[in-house]
Write a protein that holds these residues in place. Structure first.
Motif, mmCIF file in Angstrom:
data_model
loop_
_atom_site.group_PDB
_atom_site.id
_atom_site.type_symbol
_atom_site.label_atom_id
_atom_site.label_comp_id
_atom_site.label_asym_id
_atom_site.label_seq_id
_atom_site.Cartn_x
_atom_site.Cartn_y
_atom_site.Cartn_z
ATOM 1 N N PHE A 49 0.864 -1.347 0.033
ATOM 2 C CA PHE A 49 -0.014 -0.007 -0.082
ATOM 3 C C PHE A 49 0.972 1.358 0.095
ATOM 4 O O PHE A 49 0.512 2.134 -0.570
ATOM 5 N N LYS A 50 1.976 1.269 0.881
ATOM 6 C CA LYS A 50 2.702 2.471 0.819
ATOM 7 C C LYS A 50 3.323 2.944 -0.523
ATOM 8 O O LYS A 50 3.253 3.985 -0.734
ATOM 9 N N SER B 243 -7.347 6.703 8.230
ATOM 10 C CA SER B 243 -7.351 6.895 6.679
ATOM 11 C C SER B 243 -6.036 6.788 6.064
ATOM 12 O O SER B 243 -5.073 7.366 6.587
ATOM 13 N N GLY B 244 -6.084 6.103 5.155
ATOM 14 C CA GLY B 244 -4.898 5.946 4.093
ATOM 15 C C GLY B 244 -4.838 7.241 3.095
ATOM 16 O O GLY B 244 -4.040 7.363 2.383
ATOM 17 N N GLY B 245 -5.892 7.982 3.490
ATOM 18 C CA GLY B 245 -6.002 9.465 2.709
ATOM 19 C C GLY B 245 -5.271 10.231 3.473
ATOM 20 O O GLY B 245 -4.306 10.175 4.134
ATOM 21 N N TRP C 73 4.865 9.495 14.351
ATOM 22 C CA TRP C 73 4.374 7.859 14.192
ATOM 23 C C TRP C 73 4.843 7.140 13.046
ATOM 24 O O TRP C 73 4.991 5.806 13.210
ATOM 25 N N GLY C 74 5.425 7.689 12.003
ATOM 26 C CA GLY C 74 5.899 6.942 10.865
ATOM 27 C C GLY C 74 5.690 7.768 9.559
ATOM 28 O O GLY C 74 5.279 8.939 9.632
ATOM 29 N N ASP C 75 5.608 6.955 8.588
ATOM 30 C CA ASP C 75 5.423 7.717 7.342
ATOM 31 C C ASP C 75 4.179 7.798 6.517
ATOM 32 O O ASP C 75 3.758 8.798 6.325
ATOM 33 N N ILE C 76 3.580 6.428 6.664
ATOM 34 C CA ILE C 76 2.389 6.374 5.849
ATOM 35 C C ILE C 76 1.416 5.614 6.587
ATOM 36 O O ILE C 76 1.820 4.532 7.329
ATOM 37 N N CYS C 77 0.250 6.172 6.698
ATOM 38 C CA CYS C 77 -0.843 5.345 7.318
ATOM 39 C C CYS C 77 -1.547 4.309 6.474
ATOM 40 O O CYS C 77 -2.164 4.389 5.554
#
Length: 236
Positions: A69-70, A120-122, A160-164
């Motif tokens: 996904f990332k 959200s991944g948005g 918390w990180g780069d991508i949800c």
């Protein structure tokens, strides 16, 4: 048990003799195509004539055909380079709508004492506004990098990180349960795409909303017709 069509468009894959909203303490929602009617990344891409290209990647990612996904999100965001903040405002004003039953379900959950989480991944550009609109308690989403009023085609790393992605959604669900001092089995998770499956798997009740086939099959409850508030048909 075999899936049972509780009523047209509402499929239950588990025995649910006495589901009560008040047995749960948290409900976690995906945003794009769950709480709201659009995939924001696809609509932003329309501003630079790349909607078809971006939407094809989104669809494959949501169906679980793209497992990273990332990587898929970075590829899509790169194609947004040069879109103005004004164009994104226009997407919010003219294209983004809450899905049917969203406000009703969120209100019913809050009335029953549940906290509400948006994962959200948005993008925060939209998620911040949806959070405020629905009075949502917790949120995690991705930050688009903006320079001089334009998208750079990159995302901004967060503490918390780069991508949800799916794994981050799951982590955020478990972390929020920890903050509330509850077991993840006291959480409901609702989504439509493959990246929602990790958090749905961690929750006590998983609900697919107008979801991709893989997600419908794995969810405990699938709403295939009607609004989000159809979940309330199953809850005392």
């Amino acid at each position: 048990m075999n899936p049972i069509e509780h009523s047209p468009g509402l499929v239950v894959n588990i025995a649910t003799p006495d589901l009560k909203l008040s047995d749960f303490r948290l409900i976690a929602f995906d945003m794009d195509s769950t709480l709201i009617n659009i995939e924001c990344v696809d609509e932003i891409a329309d501003a630079v004539g790349r909607k078809a290209e971006v939407a094809a990647i989104t669809e494959a990612a949501m169906r679980g055909e793209i497992t990273d996904f990332k990587d898929s999100l970075r590829r899509r965001v790169a194609l947004l380079k040069g879109v103005s903040v004004a164009s994104m405002d226009e997407v919010y004003r003219e294209r983004l709508k809450l899905n049917p039953g969203t406000a009703e379900l969120v209100r019913a959950c809050k009335d029953a004492g549940l906290k509400v989480l948006l994962v959200s991944g948005g993008f925060t550009f939209f998620a911040d506004r949806v959070k405020e609109l629905l009075d949502i308690d917790y949120m995690r989403a991705n930050v688009l990098e903006i320079e001089n009023g334009m998208l750079t085609g990159r995302l901004v790393d967060q503490p918390w990180g780069d991508i949800c992605d799916g794994e981050e959604k799951r982590r955020m669900l478990i972390q929020t349960c920890g903050q509330l001092g509850i077991n993840p089995l006291q959480a409901i998770a609702m989504g439509d795409g493959a990246n929602d499956l990790p958090m749905m798997g961690a929750a006590g009740l998983s609900v697919a909303y107008h979801a991709k086939p893989k997600v419908r099959e794995q969810a405990m409850v699938a709403i295939n017709a009607g609004g989000l508030d159809r979940l309330l048909e199953l809850m005392k």
